[in-house]
Structures are given as C-alpha cells and as structure tokens.
Motif scaffolding. Structure first.
Motif, mmCIF file in Angstrom:
data_model
loop_
_atom_site.group_PDB
_atom_site.id
_atom_site.type_symbol
_atom_site.label_atom_id
_atom_site.label_comp_id
_atom_site.label_asym_id
_atom_site.label_seq_id
_atom_site.Cartn_x
_atom_site.Cartn_y
_atom_site.Cartn_z
ATOM 1 N N ASN A 125 -2.405 -5.138 1.457
ATOM 2 C CA ASN A 125 -2.225 -5.573 -0.113
ATOM 3 C C ASN A 125 -1.311 -4.681 -0.869
ATOM 4 O O ASN A 125 -1.284 -4.823 -2.086
ATOM 5 N N ASN A 126 -0.518 -3.724 -0.107
ATOM 6 C CA ASN A 126 0.292 -2.795 -0.930
ATOM 7 C C ASN A 126 -0.524 -2.098 -1.947
ATOM 8 O O ASN A 126 0.234 -2.222 -3.306
ATOM 9 N N ARG A 127 -1.718 -1.755 -1.710
ATOM 10 C CA ARG A 127 -2.348 -0.852 -2.739
ATOM 11 C C ARG A 127 -3.149 0.253 -2.263
ATOM 12 O O ARG A 127 -3.270 0.317 -0.872
ATOM 13 N N ALA B 265 -8.810 -0.912 -7.279
ATOM 14 C CA ALA B 265 -7.431 -0.924 -6.301
ATOM 15 C C ALA B 265 -6.659 -0.578 -7.246
ATOM 16 O O ALA B 265 -6.768 -0.886 -8.397
ATOM 17 N N SER C 110 -2.609 -1.030 -7.802
ATOM 18 C CA SER C 110 -1.380 -1.753 -7.186
ATOM 19 C C SER C 110 -0.172 -0.770 -7.146
ATOM 20 O O SER C 110 0.225 -0.152 -8.021
#
Length: 71
Positions: free
Chosen positions: A23-25, A39, A41
């Motif tokens: 999830n690129n986080r 989370a 980002s």
C-alpha cells in the motif's frame, strides 16, 4: 544520502513502525490509552487512523502477507 521530514505532527507517540509495501505506506502503533494504529501515505504524508484499539501502550506492529496487522 538524504533525509526528509514526512510528518511533522502525529498527534500521538509512535511506538513501532513498519513499511507496508503493498500500500506504499508506513504503519505505526502508538503509546497511551485507546492506542491507535495509523497509516502514513508515503506519496503525500497523509495520516489515516486504521483503527482505535481498546489497548494501552502498544509496543510493536507486524503485517502478514494478507495485510493483517498484529500488535
């Protein structure tokens, strides 16, 4: 080597962080009552509360291949 401040204020005390590549986080857990799992980002530094737990003082986080979060 360079560094950059992604988040200036988390509104909590992070106490465990993991990179969630799918999830690129980043996902972190926090210290204190009703500890949150949050989370961050990586593209824009936006914070999202994934859940507020009934736990106090979470001391680490892990993700499995299905994206389940363990504290």
């Amino acid at each position: 080597q360079t560094s950059e401040v992604l988040v200036v204020q988390t509104n909590s005390t992070p106490n465990g962080i993991i990179f969630d590549a799918a999830n690129n986080r980043l996902v972190f857990v926090s210290w204190g009552g009703s500890a949150k799992i949050v989370a961050v980002s990586l593209p824009d530094g936006a914070l999202t509360t994934l859940t507020t737990t009934s736990l106090s003082n979470i001391d680490g986080v892990a993700l499995d291949k299905a994206g389940n979060c363990y504290v």
